[in-house]
Write an enzyme that holds these catalytic residues in place. Structure first.
Site, PDB file in Angstrom:
ATOM      1  N   GLY A  75      -2.987   4.105   7.812  1.00 20.14           N
ATOM      2  CA  GLY A  75      -2.107   2.942   7.821  1.00 20.14           C
ATOM      3  C   GLY A  75      -1.609   2.689   9.229  1.00 20.14           C
ATOM      4  N   SER A 127       0.839  -1.199   0.000  1.00 18.47           N
ATOM      5  CA  SER A 127       0.000   0.000   0.000  1.00 18.47           C
ATOM      6  C   SER A 127       0.876   1.252   0.000  1.00 18.47           C
ATOM      7  CB  SER A 127      -0.904  -0.006   1.230  1.00 18.47           C
ATOM      8  OG  SER A 127      -1.485   1.271   1.361  1.00 18.47           O
ATOM      9  N   ASP A 146      -4.459   3.903  -1.981  1.00 16.30           N
ATOM     10  CA  ASP A 146      -5.544   4.304  -1.079  1.00 16.30           C
ATOM     11  C   ASP A 146      -5.944   5.744  -1.342  1.00 16.30           C
ATOM     12  OD1 ASP A 146      -5.988   1.989   0.638  1.00 16.30           O
ATOM     13  OD2 ASP A 146      -3.921   2.313   1.282  1.00 16.30           O
ATOM     14  N   GLY A 160       0.840  -2.251   4.087  1.00 16.86           N
ATOM     15  CA  GLY A 160       1.525  -0.962   3.976  1.00 16.86           C
ATOM     16  C   GLY A 160       2.742  -0.894   4.866  1.00 16.86           C
ATOM     17  N   HIS A 164      -1.142  -1.126  -4.365  1.00 19.35           N
ATOM     18  CA  HIS A 164      -2.413  -0.711  -3.770  1.00 19.35           C
ATOM     19  C   HIS A 164      -2.399   0.808  -3.544  1.00 19.35           C
ATOM     20  CE1 HIS A 164      -6.044  -1.649  -1.382  1.00 19.35           C
ATOM     21  NE2 HIS A 164      -5.627  -0.707  -0.547  1.00 19.35           N
ATOM     22  N   MET A 170     -11.883  -5.294   4.769  1.00 17.69           N
ATOM     23  CA  MET A 170     -11.091  -4.378   5.599  1.00 17.69           C
ATOM     24  C   MET A 170     -10.875  -5.025   6.974  1.00 17.69           C
ATOM     25  SD  MET A 170     -10.314  -1.927   3.688  1.00 17.69           S
ATOM     26  CE  MET A 170      -9.428  -1.016   4.963  1.00 17.69           C
ATOM     27  N   ASP A 186      -7.115  -6.183   3.772  1.00 15.61           N
ATOM     28  CA  ASP A 186      -6.412  -4.902   3.876  1.00 15.61           C
ATOM     29  C   ASP A 186      -6.465  -4.349   5.295  1.00 15.61           C
ATOM     30  OD1 ASP A 186      -5.316  -2.423   3.354  1.00 15.61           O
ATOM     31  OD2 ASP A 186      -6.995  -1.701   2.139  1.00 15.61           O
ATOM     32  N   MET A 222     -11.810   5.337  -0.962  1.00 19.03           N
ATOM     33  CA  MET A 222     -12.514   5.642   0.284  1.00 19.03           C
ATOM     34  C   MET A 222     -13.085   7.035   0.101  1.00 19.03           C
ATOM     35  SD  MET A 222      -9.665   3.920   2.718  1.00 19.03           S
ATOM     36  CE  MET A 222      -8.512   3.807   1.363  1.00 19.03           C
ATOM     37  N   MET A 226      -8.384   8.730  -0.481  1.00 15.41           N
ATOM     38  CA  MET A 226      -9.279   9.145   0.616  1.00 15.41           C
ATOM     39  C   MET A 226      -9.703  10.594   0.416  1.00 15.41           C
ATOM     40  SD  MET A 226      -7.028   7.679   3.762  1.00 15.41           S
ATOM     41  CE  MET A 226      -6.425   5.987   3.794  1.00 15.41           C
ATOM     42  N   HIS A 259      -8.087   1.735  -4.266  1.00 14.39           N
ATOM     43  CA  HIS A 259      -9.049   1.517  -3.194  1.00 14.39           C
ATOM     44  C   HIS A 259      -9.662   2.881  -2.874  1.00 14.39           C
ATOM     45  CE1 HIS A 259      -9.558   0.411   1.372  1.00 14.39           C
ATOM     46  NE2 HIS A 259     -10.706   0.623   0.758  1.00 14.39           N
TER      47      HIS A 259
HETATM   48  C1  DX5 Z   1      -6.431   1.830   5.362  1.00 11.06           C
HETATM   49  C2  DX5 Z   1      -5.906   1.465   4.006  1.00 11.06           C
HETATM   50  C3  DX5 Z   1      -4.864   0.402   3.977  1.00 11.06           C
HETATM   51  C4  DX5 Z   1      -3.591   0.751   4.703  1.00 11.06           C
HETATM   52  C5  DX5 Z   1      -2.862  -0.506   5.051  1.00 11.06           C
HETATM   53  O1  DX5 Z   1      -7.470   2.736   5.182  1.00 11.06           O
HETATM   54  O2  DX5 Z   1      -6.961   1.014   3.178  1.00 11.06           O
HETATM   55  O3  DX5 Z   1      -4.572   0.022   2.641  1.00 11.06           O
HETATM   56  O4  DX5 Z   1      -2.747   1.579   3.959  1.00 11.06           O
HETATM   57  O5  DX5 Z   1      -1.766  -0.173   5.818  1.00 11.06           O
HETATM   58  P1  DX5 Z   1      -1.216  -1.135   6.965  1.00 11.06           P
HETATM   59  O6  DX5 Z   1      -0.744  -2.381   6.292  1.00 11.06           O
HETATM   60  O7  DX5 Z   1      -0.117  -0.340   7.577  1.00 11.06           O
HETATM   61  O8  DX5 Z   1      -2.362  -1.401   7.901  1.00 11.06           O
HETATM   62 ZN    ZN Z   2      -6.497   0.101   1.200  1.00  8.69          ZN
END
Ligand code: DX5
Ligand code: ZN
Length: 236
Positions: free
Chosen positions: A159, A25, A50, A212, A48, A152, A190, A83, A52, A81
């Protein structure tokens, strides 16, 4: 790489030597030196991304501008992904950038089926993400239409959070559902995924592990990818 993804999806109910796919990620990468960090994860299977919006989740990350720059310096298939609330415009911009997989958030609501079809009609794989508080049952109506379900294992937004093991039964239910109904979709997990929990997550039915901080926060990201994959495979 993309052909491999499509191929793997058509044989998803069998054990493939490529499984589990590892998707670092980008959120945990060093944004002052993305080019170097992307080189460090070149042995992964997907990247990946993210995205947001500060509305669906209490955080803002990055958008198409960064995705376009990243696409120039990586050969990895891009796994977005979203969000975000109202994802139509974002879907249009990302498909124009040839992002290979786009996942929307179930809890963002709205016309989920329409968004899924918008993604599929653009040629990308379409996914639906389920928060830890969302049950398998509430998403069943969408399962015939998706190519990927993103389970999730933390609450989305940040992260570096800890894996919530109570999501494991939901992964099992999704795996059983696709076997029983002969449906083909990836199960991706994830949040808080690392070398230690990769085995149980894959054993529950996951095909893709998103990670991540356990990858970019590791002194040797390529080694972390290899270990997550190896520990995941050990339970197949
Ligand atoms: C959270 C994200 C994840 C995150 C994962 O909202 O969707 O993809 O970056 O990071 P780690 O592996 O550090 O939990
Ligand atoms: Zn994600």
């Amino acid at each position: 790489m993309v052909a491999r993804l499509t191929n793997l999806l058509s044989n998803i109910n069998q054990t493939d030597p490529a499984k589990p796919l590892i998707a670092p990620s980008l959120l945990s990468a060093d944004f002052t030196d993305l080019r170097s960090d992307l080189k460090r994860v070149a042995s992964a299977d997907l990247l990946h991304l993210d995205i947001m919006d500060g509305v669906f989740v209490p955080n803002i990350s990055f958008g198409p501008l960064v995705v376009e720059a990243v696409a120039k310096v990586t050969d990895l298939p891009l796994d977005a992904h979203l969000m975000v609330q109202n994802p139509e415009i974002m879907i249009r911009e990302l498909t124009a950038l040839k992002v290979q997989a786009i996942t929307i958030s179930f809890e963002a609501g709205g016309h989920l089926h329409r968004h899924i079809m918008q993604i599929k009609n653009s040629g990308a794989l379409a996914g639906i993400a389920l928060n830890p508080g969302t049950s398998f049952e509430s998403a069943v109506a969408l399962l015939p239409f998706v190519d990927l379900v993103l389970v999730m294992s933390v609450n989305p937004g940040f992260g570096g959070q800890s894996f919530i093991p109570e999501v494991l039964p939901k992964i099992r239910m999704l795996d059983e559902y696709r076997k029983e109904h002969d449906k083909r979709f990836f199960i991706s997990v994830d949040g808080g995924v690392n070398e230690k929990n990769a085995g149980v997550i894959v054993q529950a039915g996951a095909d893709i592990l998103v990670s991540g901080s356990a990858i970019f926060g590791h002194s040797n990201p390529a080694g972390a990818i290899e270990n997550i994959k190896k520990n995941g495979r050990s339970r197949l």
